[in-house]
Write a protein that holds these residues in place. Structure first.
Motif, PDB file in Angstrom:
ATOM      1  N   ALA A  57       0.526  47.536  61.241  1.00 24.42           N
ATOM      2  CA  ALA A  57      -0.138  46.594  60.334  1.00 24.42           C
ATOM      3  C   ALA A  57      -0.903  47.335  59.240  1.00 24.42           C
ATOM      4  O   ALA A  57      -0.960  46.888  58.093  1.00 24.42           O
ATOM      5  CB  ALA A  57      -1.079  45.683  61.113  1.00 24.42           C
ATOM      6  N   GLU A  58      -1.501  48.482  59.566  1.00 24.13           N
ATOM      7  CA  GLU A  58      -2.271  49.247  58.591  1.00 24.13           C
ATOM      8  C   GLU A  58      -1.363  49.792  57.498  1.00 24.13           C
ATOM      9  O   GLU A  58      -1.709  49.768  56.314  1.00 24.13           O
ATOM     10  CB  GLU A  58      -3.009  50.388  59.294  1.00 24.13           C
ATOM     11  CG  GLU A  58      -3.998  51.132  58.436  1.00 24.13           C
ATOM     12  CD  GLU A  58      -5.215  50.302  58.076  1.00 24.13           C
ATOM     13  OE1 GLU A  58      -5.841  50.617  57.045  1.00 24.13           O
ATOM     14  OE2 GLU A  58      -5.539  49.358  58.811  1.00 24.13           O
ATOM     15  N   PHE A 109      -0.753  37.913  64.281  1.00 21.73           N
ATOM     16  CA  PHE A 109      -1.398  38.162  65.574  1.00 21.73           C
ATOM     17  C   PHE A 109      -2.738  37.436  65.566  1.00 21.73           C
ATOM     18  O   PHE A 109      -3.096  36.771  64.582  1.00 21.73           O
ATOM     19  CB  PHE A 109      -1.561  39.660  65.845  1.00 21.73           C
ATOM     20  CG  PHE A 109      -2.098  40.451  64.682  1.00 21.73           C
ATOM     21  CD1 PHE A 109      -3.468  40.556  64.438  1.00 21.73           C
ATOM     22  CD2 PHE A 109      -1.218  41.091  63.802  1.00 21.73           C
ATOM     23  CE1 PHE A 109      -3.944  41.278  63.370  1.00 21.73           C
ATOM     24  CE2 PHE A 109      -1.699  41.821  62.731  1.00 21.73           C
ATOM     25  CZ  PHE A 109      -3.061  41.917  62.500  1.00 21.73           C
ATOM     26  N   THR A 110      -3.473  37.538  66.630  1.00 20.82           N
ATOM     27  CA  THR A 110      -4.656  36.698  66.851  1.00 20.82           C
ATOM     28  C   THR A 110      -5.648  36.718  65.699  1.00 20.82           C
ATOM     29  O   THR A 110      -6.119  35.679  65.246  1.00 20.82           O
ATOM     30  CB  THR A 110      -5.370  37.130  68.154  1.00 20.82           C
ATOM     31  OG1 THR A 110      -4.435  37.055  69.236  1.00 20.82           O
ATOM     32  CG2 THR A 110      -6.555  36.220  68.439  1.00 20.82           C
ATOM     33  N   ASP A 111      -5.981  37.912  65.205  1.00 25.23           N
ATOM     34  CA  ASP A 111      -7.000  38.022  64.159  1.00 25.23           C
ATOM     35  C   ASP A 111      -6.432  38.007  62.741  1.00 25.23           C
ATOM     36  O   ASP A 111      -7.167  38.241  61.782  1.00 25.23           O
ATOM     37  CB  ASP A 111      -7.814  39.306  64.358  1.00 25.23           C
ATOM     38  CG  ASP A 111      -8.653  39.246  65.627  1.00 25.23           C
ATOM     39  OD1 ASP A 111      -9.099  38.136  65.961  1.00 25.23           O
ATOM     40  OD2 ASP A 111      -8.844  40.296  66.273  1.00 25.23           O
ATOM     41  N   ARG A 150      -2.287  40.217  54.462  1.00 24.04           N
ATOM     42  CA  ARG A 150      -2.925  41.465  54.050  1.00 24.04           C
ATOM     43  C   ARG A 150      -1.848  42.500  53.751  1.00 24.04           C
ATOM     44  O   ARG A 150      -0.949  42.718  54.555  1.00 24.04           O
ATOM     45  CB  ARG A 150      -3.848  41.982  55.154  1.00 24.04           C
ATOM     46  CG  ARG A 150      -4.569  43.273  54.834  1.00 24.04           C
ATOM     47  CD  ARG A 150      -5.528  43.626  55.969  1.00 24.04           C
ATOM     48  NE  ARG A 150      -6.223  44.867  55.716  1.00 24.04           N
ATOM     49  CZ  ARG A 150      -5.747  46.080  56.039  1.00 24.04           C
ATOM     50  NH1 ARG A 150      -4.552  46.183  56.612  1.00 24.04           N
ATOM     51  NH2 ARG A 150      -6.440  47.169  55.783  1.00 24.04           N
ATOM     52  N   ILE A 151      -1.959  43.123  52.573  1.00 25.31           N
ATOM     53  CA  ILE A 151      -0.982  44.178  52.246  1.00 25.31           C
ATOM     54  C   ILE A 151      -1.395  45.471  52.945  1.00 25.31           C
ATOM     55  O   ILE A 151      -2.576  45.713  53.227  1.00 25.31           O
ATOM     56  CB  ILE A 151      -0.856  44.400  50.727  1.00 25.31           C
ATOM     57  CG1 ILE A 151      -2.146  44.992  50.148  1.00 25.31           C
ATOM     58  CG2 ILE A 151      -0.455  43.126  50.019  1.00 25.31           C
ATOM     59  CD1 ILE A 151      -1.990  45.498  48.730  1.00 25.31           C
TER      60      ILE A 151
END
Length: 501
Positions: free
Chosen positions: A215-216, A225-227, A232-233
């Motif tokens: 994800a990063e 996912f949950t959060d 977000r790029i």
């Protein structure tokens, strides 16, 4: 292009030479390492295509000969006996490509066309580099390479590689010990490249948890996912049109290396939770202080990812291999710190500069900078001195000093007398050798800190007695400033009254 084909299979070599001529290139043949050496001594080539197995050696030796030539031709290694070890060694020596026989003609055409484009780009970049340097010099502006301080052959070679690599889209791998300046080199590659107007995005691969790595780097969609409350790029997209610096790339978890490889190869990514591929035009520079070849052999780093990262490899030398640069680096760092701390008169005495060059500096430039900064922080005068240990490092040398004469300074009170509270083994002295009267023993005592406090208190008392209680004179005897003396007197409870300063 002028191409040399090195293969002991005569029919295959002749067929490849014919194909190359049909594609508009000139071709010469060699059937052994010795013949290749002779051809290289006689003619300059743009490309060498060599077999791995030759009658008098290996194609790896041909790669070494090519790297030693000036100008150095590109090399494509081909073999019917492909292995991870030979491929790693070939790329490490500087081969541009590695092919396993049989190679279809269209594959050869594609690889050779890529080499031709790279050579044209290199010539164009060299022309632009010379023009830019001329303009910068005329305008009185510094080149990005000016931040890489040094004139030793090792660092001059590094600057030359950075200059050559910067103009190409090829991935650059920076290797070297901790503190050798890999990030500085990465920023220089970016600043000299066609992507200089874009962002420079640094990713410390060692600091990202496994669960967040994908994800990063690639970003995520809302609800992935949950959060994930919003889209977000990732870092790849953030670096679009610029340079993505993958620091400590050797720390990328093995199970995530395939996804990183795919992004590097395809220049596209899919966000976590997404399905649509996203194209990213991003220059990649990676760095590591680990031996990626050994990791590839051990199975902890993907060989194909290593090949992709190490298209251009630049090794940053440790300070011990370029000690002639230490003085220049120290002066450069001191100038930076003068400006940062607002102390323009700080200077090194000649004895300090000479001593710095004789140290090993295992922490390299970072350790040197820290030692100088520590000295400045503790300095009360303008002269900066750095005590050094006999093992050749400024680390662990105790307090650094500034101001006083040779052998003394602000940070430490010197003595030649016995140290109170520290016992010595029978017949051993302060240096641990027989013959002295005092020294640090093996018997239990009050501890080093308590003994040093007792020593400092005694020295201050003796200096005050000799100075008749005049603090300025006592400070001069101790070779420290009066405020420093007052501070130490207060710490030891030696002030005449609570209001004294």
């Amino acid at each position: 292009m002028n191409i040399l084909v090195v293969d002991d299979n005569a029919s295959l070599a002749r067929g490849l030479a014919t194909f190359l001529r049909q594609e508009g290139h000139t071709a010469a043949l060699a059937a052994s390492v010795a013949e290749a050496r002779h051809q290289l001594a006689q003619t300059g080539f743009d490309l060498i295509i060599t077999d791995l197995k030759l009658p008098d050696g290996e194609g790896l030796e041909v790669i070494r000969l090519a790297r030693a030539a000036s100008p150095a031709p590109e090399v494509i290694l081909m073999t019917a006996f492909g292995s991870v070890e030979s491929a790693v060694e070939a790329m490490k020596l500087g081969a541009l490509d590695y092919l396993t026989k049989p190679v279809p003609p269209e594959e050869f055409a594609f690889r050779i066309d890529r080499v031709a484009r790279l050579r044209r780009l290199a010539q164009r970049a060299d022309t632009l580099e010379r023009a830019r340097d001329t303009l910068l010099e005329a305008a009185g502006l510094a080149s990005p390479l000016a931040e890489i301080v040094g004139e030793s052959p090792a660092i001059v070679a590094v600057k030359d590689l950075i200059r050559k690599a910067a103009g190409f889209p090829s991935t650059v791998l920076l290797t070297g010990e901790t503190g050798t300046g890999k990030e500085l080199a990465a920023r220089a590659v970016h600043a000299l490249s066609p992507w200089a107007d874009g962002p420079f995005v640094r990713v410390n691969c060692a600091s990202i948890p496994d669960t967040l790595f994908e994800a990063e780097l690639f970003g995520h969609e809302k609800g992935a996912f949950t959060d994930a409350r919003e889209r977000r790029i990732g870092r790849f997209e953030a670096a679009r049109g610029g340079t993505l610096f993958l620091d400590e790339v050797g720390e990328v978890p093995l199970h995530l290396q395939a996804k990183l490889l795919r992004a590097l190869q395809d220049k596209e990514l899919v966000r976590v939770g997404g399905t649509v591929p996203i194209k990213v035009d991003t220059r990649i520079v990676a760095a590591t202080n680990r031996d990626l070849e050994a990791m590839a052999t051990a199975g902890t780093f993907r060989p194909d990812l290593l090949y992709r990262l190490a298209v251009v490899r630049i090794a940053l030398p440790p300070l011990r291999e370029r000690q002639e640069d230490v003085g220049l680096l120290a002066e450069h760092l001191l100038e930076r710190l003068r400006q940062e701390f607002g102390r323009p008169r700080l200077r090194f005495p000649p004895s300090t500069l000479a001593a710095l060059q004789g140290q090993a500096w295992p922490g390299n430039i970072r350790e040197l900078k820290n030692a100088i900064e520590r000295a400045i922080v503790l300095a009360e005068g303008d002269e900066v001195t750095i005590p050094l240990t006999p093992t050749g490092s400024g680390r662990g040398a105790g307090p650094v000093s500034a101001g006083g004469g040779e052998g003394g300074g602000e940070g430490v009170l010197m003595t030649t007398g016995p140290v109170p509270g520290l016992a010595s083994p029978a017949g051993h002295g302060a240096d641990g050798l027989p013959g002295s009267e005092t020294g640090v023993g093996n018997r239990a005592g009050p501890g080093l800190n308590a003994a040093l406090d007792a020593l400092e208190r005694r020295l201050i008392q003796e200096a005050l007695t000799q100075a008749g209680g005049v603090k300025a004179r006592a400070a001069a005897l101790l070779r420290i400033s009066r405020p420093n003396l007052v501070y130490r007197m207060k710490r030891h409870g030696l002030l005449d009254g609570p209001g004294e300063s």
